[in-house]
Design a protein around this motif. Sequence first.
Motif, short mmCIF file in Angstrom:
data_model
loop_
_atom_site.label_atom_id
_atom_site.label_comp_id
_atom_site.label_asym_id
_atom_site.label_seq_id
_atom_site.Cartn_x
_atom_site.Cartn_y
_atom_site.Cartn_z
N GLY A 195 0.88 -0.93 0.00
CA GLY A 195 0.12 -0.05 0.12
C GLY A 195 0.76 1.19 -0.03
N LEU A 196 0.26 2.50 -0.24
CA LEU A 196 0.86 3.91 -0.28
C LEU A 196 0.76 4.19 1.11
N GLY A 197 1.94 4.84 1.49
CA GLY A 197 1.86 5.76 2.80
C GLY A 197 2.52 5.01 3.87
N ASN A 198 2.38 3.88 4.00
CA ASN A 198 2.55 2.95 5.37
C ASN A 198 4.24 2.72 5.12
N LEU A 199 4.79 2.98 6.31
CA LEU A 199 6.21 2.68 6.58
C LEU A 199 6.50 1.28 7.04
N TRP A 200 7.03 0.51 6.49
CA TRP A 200 7.45 -1.03 6.69
C TRP A 200 8.87 -1.14 7.20
N ARG A 201 8.80 -2.28 7.98
CA ARG A 201 10.30 -2.77 8.45
C ARG A 201 10.06 -4.22 8.25
N LEU A 202 10.85 -4.80 7.46
CA LEU A 202 10.89 -6.05 7.07
C LEU A 202 12.19 -6.91 7.46
N ALA A 203 12.04 -8.05 7.85
CA ALA A 203 13.19 -8.86 8.37
C ALA A 203 13.98 -9.32 7.41
N VAL A 204 15.35 -9.31 7.83
CA VAL A 204 16.43 -9.42 6.51
C VAL A 204 17.12 -10.61 7.13
N ASP A 205 17.87 -11.52 6.15
CA ASP A 205 18.62 -12.69 6.45
C ASP A 205 19.87 -12.28 6.88
N HIS A 206 19.99 -12.48 8.32
CA HIS A 206 21.35 -12.17 8.89
C HIS A 206 21.72 -13.13 10.02
N PRO A 207 23.01 -13.31 10.30
CA PRO A 207 23.17 -14.20 11.59
C PRO A 207 22.30 -14.03 12.83
N GLU A 208 22.01 -12.87 13.30
CA GLU A 208 21.37 -12.73 14.52
C GLU A 208 19.77 -12.68 14.33
N GLN A 209 19.43 -12.86 13.13
CA GLN A 209 17.73 -12.85 13.11
C GLN A 209 17.07 -14.11 13.66
#
Length: 232
Positions: A195-209
Motif C-alpha cells: 500500500g501507499l504511505g505505510n512505513l514498513w520494516r521487513l526482516a532481513v537474512d542475517h546471523p542474529e535474525q
Amino acid sequence: MSQTFSNNDQIGVVSTFSELINANFKGEMNALCWERNLDGDFKEIVSKLQLKENITEVFREDLLELKLSEQGKTAREIILNDLQLLTDFGASPSLNLLKNYERDEEFDFISTDVYSYHVDRSPIGTDTFLCTYHGAASDIIANDQVEQKILIPEVRQKLKDLHNGSEEDFETFLREYFFDLHYQPKPNAQPINLGLGNLWRLAVDHPEQKVLPCIHRAPVENNGEFRLLLIC
C-alpha cells in the motif's frame, strides 16, 4: 487499522515510529507496518522532480527547491520527516524516483532481479525499511506460500549445468550469485500489497535474525507513472 494487515500473522501493525523500530519480530511475524493515511499531494512532487536515470536518487536539497502548492508542501514535510526519523535512528535512507529497475534477462529459467520474490541478506543485524509515497507499491508473501527457486528440481539441474563444478562448491556458487535468495510462489499463493504511505520494516537474512526473512518483490510499474520510494 486495516483488517488486511491486522488479521495477518505475518504482519505486526503499529501506530508510531517508536513502536516500529522497537517491536520485536517473533514467530511467523517478519514484517512490521506503521499504517498511515497520509495527507498531501505526492503526485505533485513526482511531477516536479527530474528523472535523470531510470532510478534517480532525490536528496533533501532537491525537495526543498521545489515550488509547491500547500498540499505539495504537506507531502514534502512528511517525506523530510521520515528521512530524518530514519537518519536519527542510525539508518541510511534513500529517496528514489523510479521509472523502472533493471531486468535480469540472462537466464530463461531463473530471474534474480527485484521483480522476483526475494529476501534481503546482510552480514550484520539490520532490517529493510521502505515506504511507497506514489505509484505502484511492493508486495510481500508468507514464507510457507513459496518455494526456494534453487530447490525446484528442473531449476536446480540447470544451475548445476551452469556451474559445471564440484558438488562441494555448488552451494557456494548459489550464494555468490544470489540464486538462493529468490523464491517462486506456490499455486494459490496470496501476496499482500504494502500500500501507499505505510512505513514498513521487513526482516532481513542475517546471523542474529530470530525469524525467517521477509520475502518481497518490487511491483511492475504502472504504465506512464513513476514511483516515489523511500528505502534503506
